[in-house]
Design a protein around this motif. Structure first.
Motif, PDB file in Angstrom:
ATOM      1  N   SER A  28      43.479  26.207  30.584  1.00 36.78           N
ATOM      2  CA  SER A  28      43.620  26.101  29.130  1.00 36.78           C
ATOM      3  C   SER A  28      42.266  25.824  28.511  1.00 36.78           C
ATOM      4  N   VAL A  29      41.957  26.541  27.441  1.00 36.54           N
ATOM      5  CA  VAL A  29      40.693  26.368  26.721  1.00 36.54           C
ATOM      6  C   VAL A  29      41.022  26.264  25.242  1.00 36.54           C
ATOM      7  N   GLY A  30      40.860  25.062  24.676  1.00 37.43           N
ATOM      8  CA  GLY A  30      41.219  24.875  23.275  1.00 37.43           C
ATOM      9  C   GLY A  30      42.695  25.155  23.074  1.00 37.43           C
ATOM     10  N   ASN A  31      43.003  26.075  22.158  1.00 34.11           N
ATOM     11  CA  ASN A  31      44.393  26.444  21.876  1.00 34.11           C
ATOM     12  C   ASN A  31      44.871  27.613  22.724  1.00 34.11           C
ATOM     13  N   PHE A  32      44.067  28.041  23.675  1.00 37.03           N
ATOM     14  CA  PHE A  32      44.398  29.209  24.471  1.00 37.03           C
ATOM     15  C   PHE A  32      44.833  28.809  25.880  1.00 37.03           C
ATOM     16  N   SER A  33      45.892  29.438  26.351  1.00 39.71           N
ATOM     17  CA  SER A  33      46.327  29.307  27.744  1.00 39.71           C
ATOM     18  C   SER A  33      46.040  30.630  28.432  1.00 39.71           C
ATOM     19  N   LEU A  34      45.234  30.593  29.478  1.00 38.64           N
ATOM     20  CA  LEU A  34      44.749  31.813  30.106  1.00 38.64           C
ATOM     21  C   LEU A  34      45.326  31.996  31.503  1.00 38.64           C
ATOM     22  N   CYS A  35      45.682  33.233  31.822  1.00 37.30           N
ATOM     23  CA  CYS A  35      46.142  33.604  33.148  1.00 37.30           C
ATOM     24  C   CYS A  35      45.022  34.327  33.883  1.00 37.30           C
ATOM     25  N   TYR A  36      45.049  34.216  35.189  1.00 39.61           N
ATOM     26  CA  TYR A  36      44.022  34.818  36.029  1.00 39.61           C
ATOM     27  C   TYR A  36      44.646  35.996  36.783  1.00 39.61           C
ATOM     28  N   ALA A  37      43.981  37.149  36.732  1.00 43.11           N
ATOM     29  CA  ALA A  37      44.497  38.358  37.373  1.00 43.11           C
ATOM     30  C   ALA A  37      43.409  39.002  38.219  1.00 43.11           C
ATOM     31  N   THR A  38      43.814  39.636  39.312  1.00 43.82           N
ATOM     32  CA  THR A  38      42.879  40.301  40.203  1.00 43.82           C
ATOM     33  C   THR A  38      43.409  41.682  40.578  1.00 43.82           C
ATOM     34  N   LYS A  39      42.502  42.508  41.061  1.00 41.78           N
ATOM     35  CA  LYS A  39      42.894  43.840  41.510  1.00 41.78           C
ATOM     36  C   LYS A  39      41.998  44.273  42.660  1.00 41.78           C
ATOM     37  N   HIS A  40      42.613  44.866  43.678  1.00 40.67           N
ATOM     38  CA  HIS A  40      41.853  45.490  44.750  1.00 40.67           C
ATOM     39  C   HIS A  40      41.514  46.903  44.309  1.00 40.67           C
ATOM     40  N   LEU A  41      40.245  47.258  44.384  1.00 41.79           N
ATOM     41  CA  LEU A  41      39.775  48.545  43.874  1.00 41.79           C
ATOM     42  C   LEU A  41      39.696  49.572  44.988  1.00 41.79           C
ATOM     43  N   ALA A  42      40.247  50.721  44.716  1.00 37.31           N
ATOM     44  CA  ALA A  42      40.142  51.867  45.611  1.00 37.31           C
ATOM     45  C   ALA A  42      39.381  52.953  44.864  1.00 37.31           C
ATOM     46  N   PRO A  43      38.795  53.919  45.563  1.00 36.09           N
ATOM     47  CA  PRO A  43      38.076  55.000  44.850  1.00 36.09           C
ATOM     48  C   PRO A  43      38.978  55.674  43.850  1.00 36.09           C
ATOM     49  N   LEU A  44      38.459  55.893  42.627  1.00 35.43           N
ATOM     50  CA  LEU A  44      39.247  56.545  41.576  1.00 35.43           C
ATOM     51  C   LEU A  44      39.160  58.056  41.715  1.00 35.43           C
ATOM     52  N   ASP A 100      34.963  45.717  46.210  1.00 33.07           N
ATOM     53  CA  ASP A 100      36.307  46.308  46.116  1.00 33.07           C
ATOM     54  C   ASP A 100      37.320  45.408  45.419  1.00 33.07           C
ATOM     55  N   SER A 101      36.858  44.497  44.562  1.00 28.90           N
ATOM     56  CA  SER A 101      37.786  43.649  43.822  1.00 28.90           C
ATOM     57  C   SER A 101      37.250  43.377  42.431  1.00 28.90           C
ATOM     58  N   LEU A 102      38.148  43.066  41.505  1.00 31.68           N
ATOM     59  CA  LEU A 102      37.778  42.768  40.129  1.00 31.68           C
ATOM     60  C   LEU A 102      38.760  41.736  39.594  1.00 31.68           C
ATOM     61  N   ALA A 103      38.258  40.782  38.816  1.00 29.14           N
ATOM     62  CA  ALA A 103      39.097  39.708  38.284  1.00 29.14           C
ATOM     63  C   ALA A 103      38.898  39.587  36.782  1.00 29.14           C
ATOM     64  N   LEU A 104      39.834  38.911  36.120  1.00 30.05           N
ATOM     65  CA  LEU A 104      39.755  38.699  34.683  1.00 30.05           C
ATOM     66  C   LEU A 104      40.711  37.586  34.277  1.00 30.05           C
ATOM     67  N   HIS A 105      40.543  37.065  33.070  1.00 33.06           N
ATOM     68  CA  HIS A 105      41.494  36.163  32.437  1.00 33.06           C
ATOM     69  C   HIS A 105      42.066  36.856  31.206  1.00 33.06           C
ATOM     70  N   PHE A 106      43.323  36.536  30.873  1.00 32.84           N
ATOM     71  CA  PHE A 106      43.899  37.058  29.634  1.00 32.84           C
ATOM     72  C   PHE A 106      44.819  36.008  29.024  1.00 32.84           C
ATOM     73  N   ASP A 107      45.111  36.180  27.741  1.00 30.03           N
ATOM     74  CA  ASP A 107      45.919  35.228  26.984  1.00 30.03           C
ATOM     75  C   ASP A 107      47.360  35.237  27.499  1.00 30.03           C
ATOM     76  N   ALA A 108      47.840  34.073  27.968  1.00 33.38           N
ATOM     77  CA  ALA A 108      49.188  33.979  28.539  1.00 33.38           C
ATOM     78  C   ALA A 108      50.268  34.235  27.507  1.00 33.38           C
TER      79      ALA A 108
END
Length: 251
Positions: free
Chosen positions: A235-251, A197-205
């Motif tokens: 931070s990875v190389g020239n990239f600064s990454l943010c971490y995001a999460t979501k609680h999943l409910a039935p769609l 019931d959860s999902l995570a990801l990184h994205f470009d800050a």
């Protein structure tokens, strides 16, 4: 002799570039992990899995479908990923190394894996791929490696949780809602088939539109109290990454 030496040096540079790309991934390329030593996923099993993923209320058009990626998609997936990531690699040899890593990495991801460990989803129109996304089990809060390690190695780094990465839409198919549909497809797969019931990801800050995109989809991330901008997690190389999460409910 000089030509031989030069050719050997060139080969060494290509191998070194491929290794450099593998250990220094950028946002998006940073992904995935089926177990290389696990049992092979046959094309037939992939095809049957595609039928199981009754994913999405995407903006459907004739001959369009969201399905599990198959080995026959490899060439188009590599081209899509290379077009997206090559700007981060200025040296021609590094770009060649990037292509080699993409070919090998995606081949492994499309042909090997463990149940509920890794899946590539694609959005296709006939024989043409319009977009793709990946979901894999990764140590919480950590980036995935560019090359897929066995699951037992990942478990040494921490508890595993579903991780979304490599969300790509080809330029000619953008602004049609396919990115949103692919994310929803992953959420459906993780909740309904992986039973998590959860999902995570990184994205470009530095990408404000991307942060708003995930925010609208219900993802939560820490913000700077003064600027309200997403806080940088890594931070990875020239990239600064943010971490995001979501609680999943039935769609």
């Amino acid at each position: 002799p000089h030509h031989f030496v030069r050719s050997q040096l060139c080969r060494m540079r290509v191998v070194a570039a491929a290794l450099w790309v593998a250990v220094a991934p950028v946002d998006g390329l940073v992904v995935v992990s089926p177990s290389v030593g696990a049992r092979r996923w046959s094309t037939a099993r992939r095809a049957s899995s595609a039928a199981e993923v009754s994913l999405e209320r995407a903006p459907k058009r004739p001959n369009e479908v969201m399905r599990v990626g198959m080995p026959s998609d490899l060439r188009q997936i590599v081209e899509m990923a290379h077009d997206e990531f090559e700007s981060a690699y200025g040296d021609p040899v590094q770009k060649l190394g990037l292509r080699l890593v993409l070919w090998l990495g995606f081949f492994l991801r499309l042909t090997y894996g463990e149940p509920r460990d890794h899946t590539v989803l694609v959005y296709s129109r006939g024989d043409e791929l319009c977009g793709m996304v990946e979901v894999s089990m990764q140590p919480r809060g950590q980036l995935a490696a560019a090359m897929p390690p066995p699951q037992w190695i990942k478990r040494l780094r921490g508890d595993l949780a579903p991780y979304l990465s490599n969300l790509l839409v080809s330029k000619k198919h953008r602004r049609r809602g396919l990115g949103r549909s692919l994310v929803r497809g992953v959420e459906t797969l993780v909740h309904d088939q992986w039973h998590v019931d959860s999902l995570a990801l990184h994205f470009d800050a530095d990408d404000f539109r991307l942060s708003q995109f995930y925010k609208r989809l219900g993802y939560h991330f820490h913000s700077d109290p003064r600027t309200r901008a997403p806080s940088v997690a890594v931070s990875v190389g020239n990239f600064s990454l943010c971490y995001a999460t979501k609680h999943l409910a039935p769609l």
